[in-house]
Design a protein around this motif. Structure first.
Motif, PDB file in Angstrom:
ATOM      1  N   LEU A  73      34.223  58.988 114.837  1.00 48.66           N
ATOM      2  CA  LEU A  73      34.649  57.952 113.885  1.00 48.66           C
ATOM      3  C   LEU A  73      35.856  57.194 114.428  1.00 48.66           C
ATOM      4  CD1 LEU A  73      34.295  59.806 110.471  1.00 48.66           C
ATOM      5  CD2 LEU A  73      32.833  58.030 111.400  1.00 48.66           C
ATOM      6  N   LEU A  74      36.744  57.934 115.059  1.00 48.64           N
ATOM      7  CA  LEU A  74      37.950  57.305 115.618  1.00 48.64           C
ATOM      8  C   LEU A  74      37.563  56.265 116.669  1.00 48.64           C
ATOM      9  CD1 LEU A  74      41.053  57.311 115.867  1.00 48.64           C
ATOM     10  CD2 LEU A  74      40.826  59.098 117.564  1.00 48.64           C
ATOM     11  N   LEU A  75      36.615  56.643 117.532  1.00 52.12           N
ATOM     12  CA  LEU A  75      36.186  55.703 118.573  1.00 52.12           C
ATOM     13  C   LEU A  75      35.474  54.504 117.952  1.00 52.12           C
ATOM     14  CD1 LEU A  75      34.933  58.227 121.249  1.00 52.12           C
ATOM     15  CD2 LEU A  75      36.980  56.832 121.342  1.00 52.12           C
ATOM     16  N   ALA A  76      34.745  54.741 116.852  1.00 52.26           N
ATOM     17  CA  ALA A  76      34.043  53.628 116.185  1.00 52.26           C
ATOM     18  C   ALA A  76      35.013  52.744 115.419  1.00 52.26           C
ATOM     19  CB  ALA A  76      32.976  54.163 115.240  1.00 52.26           C
ATOM     20  N   ASN A  77      36.220  53.241 115.230  1.00 54.73           N
ATOM     21  CA  ASN A  77      37.300  52.505 114.568  1.00 54.73           C
ATOM     22  C   ASN A  77      36.893  51.949 113.192  1.00 54.73           C
ATOM     23  OD1 ASN A  77      39.666  51.288 113.942  1.00 54.73           O
ATOM     24  ND2 ASN A  77      39.808  50.108 115.818  1.00 54.73           N
ATOM     25  N   PRO A  78      36.869  52.821 112.220  1.00 56.05           N
ATOM     26  CA  PRO A  78      36.480  52.357 110.882  1.00 56.05           C
ATOM     27  C   PRO A  78      37.578  51.534 110.212  1.00 56.05           C
ATOM     28  CG  PRO A  78      37.047  54.661 110.821  1.00 56.05           C
ATOM     29  CD  PRO A  78      37.173  54.250 112.249  1.00 56.05           C
ATOM     30  N   ILE A  79      37.137  50.580 109.417  1.00 60.62           N
ATOM     31  CA  ILE A  79      38.047  49.742 108.645  1.00 60.62           C
ATOM     32  C   ILE A  79      37.712  49.938 107.174  1.00 60.62           C
ATOM     33  CG2 ILE A  79      38.869  47.401 108.197  1.00 60.62           C
ATOM     34  CD1 ILE A  79      39.510  48.246 110.993  1.00 60.62           C
ATOM     35  N   PHE A  80      38.690  50.299 106.409  1.00 60.79           N
ATOM     36  CA  PHE A  80      38.477  50.478 104.976  1.00 60.79           C
ATOM     37  C   PHE A  80      38.862  49.178 104.283  1.00 60.79           C
ATOM     38  CE2 PHE A  80      40.134  51.685 100.779  1.00 60.79           C
ATOM     39  CZ  PHE A  80      38.980  52.240 100.265  1.00 60.79           C
ATOM     40  N   GLN A  81      37.956  48.751 103.438  1.00 60.96           N
ATOM     41  CA  GLN A  81      38.154  47.450 102.797  1.00 60.96           C
ATOM     42  C   GLN A  81      38.061  47.594 101.291  1.00 60.96           C
ATOM     43  OE1 GLN A  81      35.703  44.078 104.196  1.00 60.96           O
ATOM     44  NE2 GLN A  81      34.937  44.090 102.116  1.00 60.96           N
ATOM     45  N   THR A  82      39.069  47.118 100.622  1.00 58.89           N
ATOM     46  CA  THR A  82      39.006  47.091  99.165  1.00 58.89           C
ATOM     47  C   THR A  82      38.816  45.646  98.731  1.00 58.89           C
ATOM     48  OG1 THR A  82      41.392  46.837  99.016  1.00 58.89           O
ATOM     49  CG2 THR A  82      40.534  49.072  98.914  1.00 58.89           C
ATOM     50  N   GLY A  83      38.241  45.490  97.590  1.00 53.90           N
ATOM     51  CA  GLY A  83      37.985  44.127  97.113  1.00 53.90           C
ATOM     52  C   GLY A  83      36.632  43.677  97.615  1.00 53.90           C
ATOM     53  N   ALA A  84      35.674  43.617  96.732  1.00 54.41           N
ATOM     54  CA  ALA A  84      34.312  43.308  97.166  1.00 54.41           C
ATOM     55  C   ALA A  84      34.249  41.950  97.818  1.00 54.41           C
ATOM     56  CB  ALA A  84      33.370  43.336  95.970  1.00 54.41           C
ATOM     57  N   GLY A  85      33.518  41.877  98.886  1.00 56.28           N
ATOM     58  CA  GLY A  85      33.210  40.592  99.488  1.00 56.28           C
ATOM     59  C   GLY A  85      34.322  39.976 100.305  1.00 56.28           C
ATOM     60  N   LEU A  86      35.368  40.702 100.589  1.00 62.11           N
ATOM     61  CA  LEU A  86      36.411  40.085 101.408  1.00 62.11           C
ATOM     62  C   LEU A  86      35.904  39.859 102.818  1.00 62.11           C
ATOM     63  CD1 LEU A  86      40.030  41.281 100.778  1.00 62.11           C
ATOM     64  CD2 LEU A  86      39.083  39.015 100.810  1.00 62.11           C
ATOM     65  N   PHE A  87      35.621  40.917 103.514  1.00 62.01           N
ATOM     66  CA  PHE A  87      35.091  40.758 104.851  1.00 62.01           C
ATOM     67  C   PHE A  87      34.031  41.797 105.095  1.00 62.01           C
ATOM     68  CE2 PHE A  87      39.361  39.035 105.175  1.00 62.01           C
ATOM     69  CZ  PHE A  87      39.029  37.762 105.599  1.00 62.01           C
ATOM     70  N   ALA A  88      32.876  41.336 105.505  1.00 64.51           N
ATOM     71  CA  ALA A  88      31.784  42.273 105.728  1.00 64.51           C
ATOM     72  C   ALA A  88      31.833  42.830 107.136  1.00 64.51           C
ATOM     73  CB  ALA A  88      30.456  41.586 105.513  1.00 64.51           C
ATOM     74  N   GLY A  89      32.457  42.114 108.000  1.00 64.21           N
ATOM     75  CA  GLY A  89      32.510  42.577 109.371  1.00 64.21           C
ATOM     76  C   GLY A  89      33.852  43.170 109.693  1.00 64.21           C
ATOM     77  N   GLY A  90      34.017  43.562 110.902  1.00 66.38           N
ATOM     78  CA  GLY A  90      35.282  44.153 111.294  1.00 66.38           C
ATOM     79  C   GLY A  90      36.200  43.121 111.884  1.00 66.38           C
ATOM     80  N   GLY A  91      37.348  43.536 112.301  1.00 70.73           N
ATOM     81  CA  GLY A  91      38.285  42.617 112.866  1.00 70.73           C
ATOM     82  C   GLY A  91      38.431  42.851 114.339  1.00 70.73           C
ATOM     83  N   PRO A  92      39.051  41.974 115.093  1.00 69.00           N
ATOM     84  CA  PRO A  92      39.592  40.719 114.600  1.00 69.00           C
ATOM     85  C   PRO A  92      38.475  39.754 114.172  1.00 69.00           C
ATOM     86  CG  PRO A  92      39.783  40.829 116.973  1.00 69.00           C
ATOM     87  CD  PRO A  92      39.303  42.174 116.531  1.00 69.00           C
ATOM     88  N   VAL A  93      38.723  39.108 113.081  1.00 74.18           N
ATOM     89  CA  VAL A  93      37.699  38.267 112.457  1.00 74.18           C
ATOM     90  C   VAL A  93      37.911  36.810 112.857  1.00 74.18           C
ATOM     91  CG1 VAL A  93      36.859  37.384 110.251  1.00 74.18           C
ATOM     92  CG2 VAL A  93      37.389  39.792 110.505  1.00 74.18           C
ATOM     93  N   SER A  94      36.821  36.157 113.195  1.00 78.12           N
ATOM     94  CA  SER A  94      36.844  34.697 113.314  1.00 78.12           C
ATOM     95  C   SER A  94      36.108  34.170 112.092  1.00 78.12           C
ATOM     96  CB  SER A  94      36.148  34.250 114.592  1.00 78.12           C
ATOM     97  OG  SER A  94      36.936  34.613 115.699  1.00 78.12           O
TER      98      SER A  94
END
Lengths: 698, 296
Positions: A73-94
């Motif tokens: 999981l660490l290597l996959a670098n998970p991003i926890f996101q709160t707030g529906a629909g903010l960003f579906a993808g990971g960062g850095p985001v364009s």
């Protein structure tokens, strides 16, 4: 609330979580045998620790498995996101935020749709991390505007604040095309967010084929600014002229059609007409659901020339564009000199009775755009044609010598002449004196009994002077007219405008210099024809006079839609010069006048605000070059319609792009992205420490 | 001959000496060097031999006739002159045939037994030998003859360790055969039921015998120094097997062994039995010193 991974390929490492179990099983298979004397002590120990040993054994196994899981999981670098629909993808985001600033956003979201949309965009921008980049693209762009992705949130927020509601509809192809163009760069995660009311109008004109590039792999999410209540929804569909022309101090009738897009009736909507900023008239109108109703304003314009008009609908809570602009071009009265070649003691029997009444039916001065002056043939000797736009000769036997030169000069300077034949009419005299100017050589007089009259066979329906005959009543009327007396003509340069059923010409045209001559081979009264008794006679005479006067009898122009180009035809002499356009916000723009075929054209494309655009001809330009002094620009009618595109239609329009629709409320809950790498690293270290400690104790 | 540079009692050194007699002599001579000899002879009616007087002998035991004849002091010795009859009980079960490093428990026990026999006989006490597994393998009654050592060593060397242990029953059997009181020296790993062993030992005590127990352990039995998953097979009972991770049970195992030892020690103390735990890594002098301390 969701979790996503920056490098999901490393999630395959989760398979390695089974390694500790496999190693455990392999170890069990690979037993070492030892012959030992004190096995009973081992048995005893084994029994004694069996429960705790197994527990610790499983804890160790679980810890080792967990360690592998944490590492993957660490290597996959998970991003926890709160707030529906903010960003579906990971960062850095364009990220490209498409902000629907079409007019319909004014009424979406229960009246504050655009504010909601801006708040949502602000939230998206605020949620960006330092290494993210974004661009905010309003949907009213043409596609030529420069945009770029940038990381400075403060700059992006300022850009967002500067975006205003546009008066036009969305240009989805341009906006979405710009988004894909901006995201056509290497980036970790790309996203497009379209904050919109999903108004049907913008999507009606959208086709994915219009985009230069499409990348379906980029997540495309629509943040839907919806509404909880359905407001009354209507707008002005059309404004048109109710009267035949527009002249100074003449009665002016303006018909307004109001469309109701909603299901329920629009009751007692106040419609207000104002011209040149002055309120002229107010009326109430009610429109049934999903229907249209019309009303008529009656007013007068005191001055000739260009006027700016406006009709405004007023009703509390009305959704839809309330104000529609238009322009009026009011003419000076057209002065017509009518020469009666066969005067009678009875007015009714005079040659010009029908004609002069056709030009001014009420006979009052301020009742018609035409101002006819009737003189007798003798008056031609002293008559001056200055100040007249049209000369009508009715059964004038012969042109006086002194008048012939005046007539030819009048024609060359742009005057119009309408000649009627009759029993006094001497064809030879005309053939001799103005042969070159006549549409054809006048021949023999054909006069038969009324019973053997000929009917009108055909007419040039596309000719500007006869376009009014498109009305079937008028067409039937003219075809019912009978002609029993007329002069035959030999073929001229142009085809006859009206031809009798026997093929003889009834109306011919000849351009002379800047002017033109129309030759009616029959009489102006009912001596040779019953045309003066027909319904079509009045519009025919007015149309012919109008045509001879230059074609302009005043007009109401409903204008163009926001975003559309306005083309103005100008005399060729103006090619290379600039036209100055003053927009509704008082900003001015110079538009180059270019050559197109045998004319000059100025194409005004920046019609991005609703209102009145004023046009100034370049210095040295001709005053009466035919160019309008102003034109109106209005929001597209359908932008007032609050209908939304359905999910199925949306998907069909966007396929193969997969669009996800997120209610704007979901964003309002707020959101935040948290990189879980550090917590996972901590967990991994703690797990390994515990495992090591437990391992030591065994 | 042993000298000061050598460790006479190192089991590894002893393991290199194949001859048990030599090994016993090596140990005992090393132990006794420097110790002043002190005899404790008993009285008997059956004359056995004369022995030259040495300081410490009782004056009343001088053979005055011999003085007159040879003009030298002789002491008369009788066959039962000694008051010690030692039975050396040597466990020869299969479990004794284990060595984690160097010498097996059996070899160590044999060396210890032989050394004791050598020492006992050298001190002109009577030494006998019983070897056993689940039955008595050999029984040599105690004698105080010097050349009796050969017989004892022969019995020890006759066979290796084999068969199951049944210490308790064997002790009871032997106790029935010991008619006269004496010293019982048990050399065994005591891998039997503790209660059964103690019952047997109590039989000796009831008959007035002194008992010394040499409880032999291999160092591996004390510490379980193995790694990985291991299938432990019992040396005696073929069907006794257990899979264990020594790392996981080592601490408990040591506790179990220590509890066993403590229990034996307590029971022995309660029954006035001298109990010594001897690791095969322990130098033999400690074992012999235990005997000597008892012998006074």
């Amino acid at each position: 609330m969701s979790v996503f991974f920056l490098y999901p390929v490393f999630l395959l490492g989760l398979l390695a979580a089974s390694l500790p179990v496999l190693i455990h099983l392999l170890n069990r298979r690979k037993l070492k045998r030892i012959r030992f004397p004190a096995v009973r002590f081992i048995l005893l120990s084994h029994k004694r620790i069996s429960r705790s040993y197994r527990l610790r054994h499983w804890i160790l196994l679980a810890l080792r498995t967990l360690a592998v899981v944490f590492l993957a999981l660490l290597l996959a670098n998970p991003i926890f996101q709160t707030g529906a629909g903010l960003f579906a993808g990971g960062g850095p985001v364009s990220l490209v935020v498409l902000l629907d600033n079409s007019l319909s956003m004014t009424w979406s979201g229960d009246g504050n749709g655009f504010k909601q949309a801006k708040d949502a965009a602000r939230l998206l921008i605020s949620a960006l991390n330092d290494d993210d980049r974004a661009a905010i693209v309003p949907t009213n762009i043409t596609g030529k505007e420069p945009f770029r992705l940038k990381a400075q949130k403060d700059v992006l927020l300022r850009e967002l604040d500067a975006i205003e509601i546009a008066d036009g509809t969305v240009n989805l192809e341009a906006a979405l095309g710009k988004a894909y163009e901006l995201l056509n760069v290497p980036a970790g995660q790309k996203e497009i967010r379209f904050i919109t009311d999903m108004g049907l109008t913008g999507w009606d004109q959208f086709s994915l084929a219009g985009l230069k590039q499409v990348d379906p792999s980029i997540p495309f999410k629509l943040i839907h600014v919806g509404r909880k209540q359905t407001p009354p929804n209507g707008s002005i569909k059309e404004i048109r002229l109710g009267s035949p022309g527009i002249g100074a101090n003449l009665p002016l009738q303006i018909d307004v059609t109001v469309a109701n897009f909603g299901e329920s009736e629009l009751k007692d909507v106040l419609a207000q007409l104002s011209i040149d900023g002055q309120n002229k008239e107010q009326k109430l109108i009610s429109v049934p659901g999903k229907s249209e109703s019309s009303l008529r304003f009656q007013t007068r314009l005191s001055q000739p020339g260009a006027h700016a008009g406006q009709v405004t609908l007023k009703k509390a809570g009305l959704a839809g564009n309330p104000t529609t602009n238009f322009t009026l071009d009011a003419q000076e009265k057209l002065k017509v000199l009518v020469v009666d070649g066969d005067p009678q003691t009875s007015v009714v029997q005079s040659e010009t009775f029908f004609l002069s009444r056709a030009l001014n039916p009420s006979g009052e001065r301020d009742a018609s755009i035409f101002l006819p002056t009737v003189i007798l043939t003798d008056g031609l000797n002293t008559a001056t044609l200055d100040g007249y736009q049209v000369l009508i000769l009715c059964n004038v036997a012969a042109l006086p010598e002194s008048f012939t030169a005046k007539l030819q000069s009048f024609l060359r300077q742009g005057g119009g002449v309408l000649i009627f034949a009759g029993d006094k009419f001497q064809a030879d005299s005309y053939n001799q004196k103005i042969a070159r100017d006549l549409p054809g050589q006048l021949g023999e007089k054909k006069l038969g009994p009324e019973a053997n009259a000929d009917k009108i066979g055909k007419f040039a329906a596309k000719h500007p002077a006869l376009q009014f005959l498109a009305d079937p009543i008028l067409e039937e009327s003219i075809k019912s007219a009978r002609v029993w007396g007329y002069f035959r003509t030999t073929a001229g340069g142009q085809a006859p405008l009206i031809t009798l059923a026997n093929g003889d010409a009834l109306l011919l045209e000849q351009n002379v210099g800047a002017g033109r001559i129309l030759m009616m081979t029959s009489s102006a009264d009912r001596d040779w024809t019953d045309l003066p008794l027909k319904t079509v006679y009045l519009p025919l005479i007015q149309s012919l006079a109008q045509y001879l006067a230059g074609g302009n009898r005043g007009a109401l122009d409903g204008g163009i839609a926001v975003g559309a180009a306005k083309e103005i035809a100008l005399p060729p002499t103006l090619v290379g010069k600039n036209l100055r356009v003053t927009k509704p916000d008082k900003q001015t723009a110079e538009v180059a006048i270019t050559a197109e075929k045998n004319r000059a054209v100025a194409s005004i494309e920046e019609n991005d605000r609703a209102g009145i655009y004023r046009v100034s001809l370049p210095v040295g330009g001709e005053k009466n070059a035919g160019a309008p002094q102003m034109y109106a620009v209005n929001p597209p009618l359908l932008e007032s319609r609050l209908d939304e595109i359905s999910a199925r239609e949306l998907q069909a329009k966007l396929s193969p792009i997969r669009a996800e629709v997120i209610p704007v409320d979901a964003l309002k809950e707020g959101g935040k992205r948290t990189d879980l790498a550090l917590p996972l690293l901590a967990l991994l270290i703690v797990t390994l420490l515990i495992e090591g400690w437990l391992g030591q104790r065994f | 001959m042993p000298n000061g540079d050598k460790n006479y009692f190192d089991p590894k050194v002893l393991a290199g000496i194949s001859n048990l007699a030599l090994r016993a002599r090596w140990v005992v001579e090393g132990l006794m060097s420097g110790i002043h000899r002190s005899r404790a002879k008993g009285f008997s009616v059956e004359f056995e031999e004369h022995r030259e007087y040495s300081p410490g002998d009782e004056i009343r035991r001088i053979d005055w006739k011999a003085l007159g004849k040879f003009d030298r002091y002789f002491i008369k010795e009788y066959e039962d002159e000694t008051n010690l009859r030692a039975y050396l009980l040597m466990d020869a079960s299969a479990s004794m045939n284990y060595a984690s490093d160097g010498i097996t428990k059996f070899d160590y026990g044999c060396t210890l037994t032989a050394s004791l026999a050598y020492l006992i006989l050298k001190q002109q006490d009577a030494a006998g030998l019983v070897t056993f597994s689940d039955h008595i393998e050999s029984f040599i009654p105690p004698r105080a003859k010097r050349d009796y050592l050969t017989q004892i060593l022969g019995a020890l060397e006759k066979r290796g360790a084999a068969g199951e242990t049944n210490v308790g029953k064997i002790l009871e059997d032997i106790a029935g055969q010991v008619k006269r009181r004496g010293l019982i020296v048990l050399v065994s790993d005591l891998l039997d039921e503790p209660e059964s062993i103690l019952n047997g030992l109590r039989q000796f005590r009831f008959r007035g015998n002194d008992v010394i127990v040499f409880h032999l352990f291999d160092q591996a039995e004390l510490e379980l120094p193995f790694d990985g998953n291991i299938l432990f097979e019992d040396l005696e009972a073929a069907n006794l097997q257990v899979i264990a991770d020594p790392r996981a049970i080592r601490t408990t195992y040591k506790q179990v062994v220590q509890e066993f030892i403590n229990d034996m020690r307590k029971q022995c103390r309660d029954n006035t039995i001298d109990y010594q735990v001897i690791s095969t890594a322990t130098p033999l002098d400690r074992a012999l010193a235990s005997y000597l301390s008892w012998r006074g």
